[in-house]
Design an enzyme around this catalytic site. Sequence first.
Site, PDB file in Angstrom:
ATOM      1  N   SER A  52       0.469  -1.081  -0.229  1.00 41.23           N
ATOM      2  CA  SER A  52       0.000  -0.075  -0.358  1.00 41.23           C
ATOM      3  C   SER A  52       1.084   1.142   0.312  1.00 41.23           C
ATOM      4  O   SER A  52       0.089   2.420  -0.189  1.00 41.23           O
ATOM      5  CB  SER A  52      -0.713   0.032   1.081  1.00 41.23           C
ATOM      6  OG  SER A  52      -1.691  -1.004   0.937  1.00 41.23           O
ATOM      7  N   LYS A  57       0.032   4.006  -2.547  1.00 39.88           N
ATOM      8  CA  LYS A  57      -0.524   4.648  -2.468  1.00 39.88           C
ATOM      9  C   LYS A  57      -0.573   6.225  -1.544  1.00 39.88           C
ATOM     10  O   LYS A  57      -0.663   6.961  -2.845  1.00 39.88           O
ATOM     11  CB  LYS A  57      -1.563   4.409  -1.065  1.00 39.88           C
ATOM     12  CG  LYS A  57      -2.486   3.196  -1.685  1.00 39.88           C
ATOM     13  CD  LYS A  57      -3.356   2.975  -0.735  1.00 39.88           C
ATOM     14  CE  LYS A  57      -3.653   1.515  -0.649  1.00 39.88           C
ATOM     15  NZ  LYS A  57      -4.606   0.543   0.131  1.00 39.88           N
ATOM     16  N   SER A  62      -6.342   3.913   4.813  1.00 37.32           N
ATOM     17  CA  SER A  62      -5.809   2.717   3.476  1.00 37.32           C
ATOM     18  C   SER A  62      -6.065   2.369   2.898  1.00 37.32           C
ATOM     19  O   SER A  62      -6.530   1.134   2.083  1.00 37.32           O
ATOM     20  CB  SER A  62      -3.710   2.211   4.126  1.00 37.32           C
ATOM     21  OG  SER A  62      -3.418   1.254   2.618  1.00 37.32           O
TER      22      SER A  62
END
Length: 385
Positions: A63, A66, A123
């Site tokens: 993640s 991102k 997230s």
Amino acid sequence: MKRLASIVVAMLLAIMPMSKAYGNDKDKNAPMNISSKSAILMDVSSGQILYEKNAHDKLPPASVTKVMTMLLCMEALDAGKIKLNDNVQISDTAASMGGSQIFLEPGETQDVNTLLKGIAVASANDACVAMAEHVAGSVESFVDMMNKKAQELCMKDTHFSNTNGLPIADHYTSAHDIALMSRELLKHEAINKYLTTWMDKVVVGKKQVTVGLANTNKMIKHYQGATGVKTGFTQEAKYCLAASAKRGETHLIAATLGAETSPERFKDASNLLNYGFANYESLKLCSKDDNMSTLTLDKAEDNKVNLVAKEDLAVLIKKGGNRDFTKKVKVNENPTIPIKKGTVLGQVEVYQGDKLVGKVDLVNTKDINKASYLQMLQRVIDNMI
């Protein structure tokens, strides 16, 4: 006996894995106990690297992907292409994302502010896809934008295949490249409130259900001066982190990839940041929008053009180190008119001795148009008198 001792020392030196022990770091006094597979410590202001361990290894970032998704969203906001109160309709694709999510439902609408909060704090994979579709029209087009931006930032170890870091082929980056894109994201002041939110909530779904959000980056609460940025985890990537903190004018980023446990990534990042703050400090030489030079353009409506710093300029020095710097201003004396506001027309370079240690672009604060015939004639007359 002396000869025997010399032989023993030579044998020990021969078998000692020096490069591995120092992790390719920039300073022998840097932390030696970094357990993550890959790590880096970078100064936000200058981009100077203070420590690195396998920093260019191409690894799955989970993640932490991102960071780039948020960066493109912030650029779209700053350019006026989207607004925080835009209504975004949630597609079937966005709502179908697994993993971390805020449980968006197909057909509902959410504003950009809520979706950014979902990405930065929780997230949320579903929010990433929704924002990608809103910014670029499709996930595929947004991923193309991600890779183009990576090239612009000289992220040579990176290729993106999705917006959120869920496991997929041909999706990788490095600790070095994570630091680069995190540094770029932190230039957008408006992202700070999202990255530093510890707890919040959003209302989602057609039944308007309240969903609590808790920041996955524990350093936001537990590390002094934390400013972001993003955590990540998948079975393949293990535990990843981009962590930033600011104390005084010193702003640092620690990126780690491939830690075996979550506590290890936070410990590694904390150790790196602690080392940076203990040994280095930033000296701010100018602020964004400070007037740094004046350009004379005889053929422009306003023949005196103020040039300002495009962003803050700071240099990083060892604590107790040399504080003597020389500034050199370089200006484009003959630009082609008309010139749009924000065009780079010069640069300030900072030297310590003969070494370039920092630089910042200079831009104009308003559009520059050609002078009319009458204005030019009046200037000729004024010069003759």
